[in-house]
Design an enzyme around this catalytic site. Sequence first.
Site, PDB file in Angstrom:
ATOM      1  N   PRO A 100      45.118  46.061  29.170  1.00 39.83           N
ATOM      2  CA  PRO A 100      45.055  47.633  28.037  1.00 39.83           C
ATOM      3  C   PRO A 100      43.610  47.600  27.524  1.00 39.83           C
ATOM      4  O   PRO A 100      43.397  47.485  26.541  1.00 39.83           O
ATOM      5  CB  PRO A 100      46.006  47.967  27.460  1.00 39.83           C
ATOM      6  CG  PRO A 100      46.613  47.163  27.316  1.00 39.83           C
ATOM      7  CD  PRO A 100      46.672  46.758  28.392  1.00 39.83           C
ATOM      8  N   CYS A 101      43.168  46.068  27.873  1.00 38.72           N
ATOM      9  CA  CYS A 101      42.332  45.374  26.618  1.00 38.72           C
ATOM     10  C   CYS A 101      40.706  46.214  26.634  1.00 38.72           C
ATOM     11  O   CYS A 101      39.831  46.645  25.574  1.00 38.72           O
ATOM     12  CB  CYS A 101      41.653  43.863  27.215  1.00 38.72           C
ATOM     13  SG  CYS A 101      41.414  43.398  29.184  1.00 38.72           S
ATOM     14  N   GLN A 102      40.764  46.540  27.980  1.00 40.46           N
ATOM     15  CA  GLN A 102      39.290  47.552  27.261  1.00 40.46           C
ATOM     16  C   GLN A 102      39.749  49.398  27.390  1.00 40.46           C
ATOM     17  O   GLN A 102      37.917  49.637  28.036  1.00 40.46           O
ATOM     18  CB  GLN A 102      38.572  47.765  29.425  1.00 40.46           C
ATOM     19  CG  GLN A 102      38.200  45.740  29.571  1.00 40.46           C
ATOM     20  CD  GLN A 102      37.401  45.858  30.754  1.00 40.46           C
ATOM     21  OE1 GLN A 102      36.627  46.682  31.395  1.00 40.46           O
ATOM     22  NE2 GLN A 102      37.219  44.468  30.657  1.00 40.46           N
TER      23      GLN A 102
END
Length: 239
Positions: A195-197
Amino acid sequence: MAHHDEFRQWPFLNEEEFELACAFFDQRYVRAHLGPTRQIFKIRHRRIATSGNSYIEILRLLQLPEQPDELSAMLERLGGGFGESADVEMNIDSKDEEDDQEALRDPDSLPGYTPYAQQPYVMYEIHLHPTYRLPTLWFTLHDLPAGEPTFDLDAIYRYLVPPQYKDNLRALGVTGGISAAPHPVTDVPAFFIHPCQTKEAMEKFDCTMQDYLMVWIGLVGSCVGLWVPPEMAISVDAS
């Protein structure tokens, strides 16, 4: 933006907000007039037995069997045999859907198994990431043809990733945009989209809590073959 005051810290979610978003998403599925789509695409709002935390479980067949009887038998087996951690089991009547509504079945009454019922399928799960505080998409392959490993990145690309996404996903890192780690519930190795972006992608939208997971799946799910039926896009208030 107009709807961001519904959230404590848009686009992040706390446990209560995520549970509400899951409930709205499940409600859309139950109320949508999906017809035969329910035979190959199933959604359940579930809870982790140990923590009580919500998550969404989505089952999609990878291919349809040639005989309708095999489809019905396979759906009965899947409907009773996966995801035992839920508090309440919801299933569908895959043979007759006159009212197009979910049919409740007794979770303790498991359907019989038939060897002709096995068909390849993918199980998606949407969990709230404990650090990023954003939904995270997990997925596993099941019942692939003999000799094909289910926990295999090449199989994921072969069965789930549409051609237009393959090059971009592989270019995102050593293992591409798809990562692997112990599943957050079972601890069994599984794949997920990190989910980093997600924050930057969600910030471009102004959506209600009712629409949160619909928008999120549109951003995250399509690269691994997850789309929601268009009938679910109809507002739950209009049902």
